[in-house]
Scaffold this active site. Structure first.
Site, PDB file in Angstrom:
ATOM      1  N   SER A 119       0.827  -1.204   0.000  1.00 49.46           N
ATOM      2  CA  SER A 119       0.000   0.000   0.000  1.00 49.46           C
ATOM      3  C   SER A 119       0.859   1.251   0.000  1.00 49.46           C
ATOM      4  O   SER A 119       0.338   2.337  -0.215  1.00 49.46           O
ATOM      5  CB  SER A 119      -0.877   0.029   1.248  1.00 49.46           C
ATOM      6  N   HIS A 140      -1.384  -2.906  -7.053  1.00 48.53           N
ATOM      7  CA  HIS A 140      -2.069  -2.583  -5.795  1.00 48.53           C
ATOM      8  C   HIS A 140      -3.589  -2.719  -5.922  1.00 48.53           C
ATOM      9  O   HIS A 140      -4.270  -1.858  -6.466  1.00 48.53           O
ATOM     10  CB  HIS A 140      -1.687  -1.141  -5.381  1.00 48.53           C
ATOM     11  N   GLU A 152      -4.245  -0.051  -8.738  1.00 47.20           N
ATOM     12  CA  GLU A 152      -3.205   0.938  -9.042  1.00 47.20           C
ATOM     13  C   GLU A 152      -1.991   0.183  -9.560  1.00 47.20           C
ATOM     14  O   GLU A 152      -1.532  -0.764  -8.912  1.00 47.20           O
ATOM     15  CB  GLU A 152      -2.801   1.685  -7.759  1.00 47.20           C
ATOM     16  N   ASN A 190      -3.994   5.824  -1.161  1.00 48.20           N
ATOM     17  CA  ASN A 190      -3.678   5.901   0.268  1.00 48.20           C
ATOM     18  C   ASN A 190      -3.039   7.222   0.669  1.00 48.20           C
ATOM     19  O   ASN A 190      -3.117   7.625   1.828  1.00 48.20           O
ATOM     20  CB  ASN A 190      -2.805   4.724   0.683  1.00 48.20           C
TER      21      ASN A 190
END
Ligand code: NAD
Length: 291
Positions: A119, A140, A152, A190
């Site tokens: 992450s 991701h 991602e 994130n």
């Protein structure tokens, strides 16, 4: 570079979901973990989640059986080596991930692409410790993997175009959508989401609101489907804390300092849904706020 087999390292919340969607899309999957309990739990959960899709008539029973038949589990990391694409989804700690990639190296095929579901950890730094930084990237997924549309894709500084295209074709085959992000701490989702969650924990810590009022305010006030504390429990408070630490260290800005209350929950082992307790207590019929 056609991908046919996918190795997944780590059979936790994310690893089981990744195995589920890859097997359903027709890839042969090798799922590994250091814990037999985690492998057993992952297999049972994949079976249950596929069964739910059968119940909703999204797939039929034969597709479910075929998907389950494509997943092999193992405690030996070496078994993952001879696959075309490896997605590392182990605990969010750089030393753990580095050790996994180092241990994998002697078992890889020359063309195996290495990826991490991290992450927040630098893809370029993880890649630099391997023998193939040009065949390394961030892959991701979002949680829960079978439900969430986004992946991602993060290029490290050395990632080549062929590797990117091979990973993009896997995202397409899974029926998901790729967003490309540059390799800076926590990427896009994130980088934006975690400071919001951390601020929600500060709001709780400072007594501005309680768990119920903070989540209700954000759900009804900003049209978010989940409140930030509920979402933090869902993600895992250890993962949230690890990402805040990466942002804090990587961007060297005090605005990313993790809330001491978040640290305290993690120290207590109250990590959210996966341990049955976090900002809510999940041990009864209904979740009960813990503050
Ligand atoms: P988790 O704690 O549920 O699972 C981690 C698994 O890794 C455990 O089963 C553990 O036994 C296993 N593991 C630990 N060391 C290992 C090793 N050396 N070899 C093999 N397996 C090992 O964590 P998670 O939520 O599934 O997160 C995994 C990764 O996915 C992390 O990098 C995290 O940042 C990332 N991620 C998490 C979320 C989320 O919402 N939880 C979302 C996107 C990405």
């Amino acid at each position: 570079m056609a991908i046919q087999s996918i190795g997944i390292v780590g059979a936790g919340q994310m690893g089981n979901g990744i195995a589920h969607v890859c097997a359903l899309a027709g890839y042969d999957v090798v799922l590994s973990d250091v814990s037999q309990d985690a492998l057993n739990a992952a297999t049972a959960l994949i079976d249950k989640n596929l069964e739910r899709q059968v119940g909703r008539e999204k797939i039929d029973a034969a597709e479910k059986d075929a998907a389950m038949g494509r997943i092999r589990t193992t405690l030996k990391l070496a078994d993952v080596g001879p696959t075309d694409l490896i997605i590392e989804a182990a605990t969010e700690r750089e030393t753990v991930k580095q050790a996994i990639f180092e241990d994998l190296l002697p078992h890889l095929k020359p063309n195996t692409i290495l990826t991490s579901n991290t992450s927040s950890i630098s893809i370029t730094r993880l890649a630099s410790r391997t023998d193939r930084p040009e065949k390394f990237m961030g892959f991701h997924f979002m949680n829960p993997v079978p439900v969430m549309q986004l992946v991602e894709l993060i290029r490290g500084i050395a990632t080549d175009e062929e590797t990117f295209q091979a990973c993009k074709s896997v995202v397409d085959a899974l029926g998901k959508t790729a967003a490309t992000a540059e390799d800076f701490p926590a990427f896009i989702v994130n980088r934006i989401l975690m400071p919001m969650i951390n601020e929600a924990v500060y709001t709780l810590y400072e007594g501005v609101g309680n768990v119920t009022s903070i989540d209700m305010a954000m759900k009804l006030g900003t049209n978010h489907p989940m409140g930030p504390l509920e979402l933090a429990d869902f993600i895992g408070l250890d993962t949230c804390l690890a990402i805040m630490n990466v942002l804090h260290d990587g961007l060297a800005d005090t605005k990313y300092r993790p809330c001491p209350l978040l640290t305290k929950y993690v120290e207590a082992g109250w990590l959210g849904r996966k341990t049955q307790r976090g900002f809510y207590d999940y041990r009864g019929e209904e979740p009960v706020p813990t503050r």
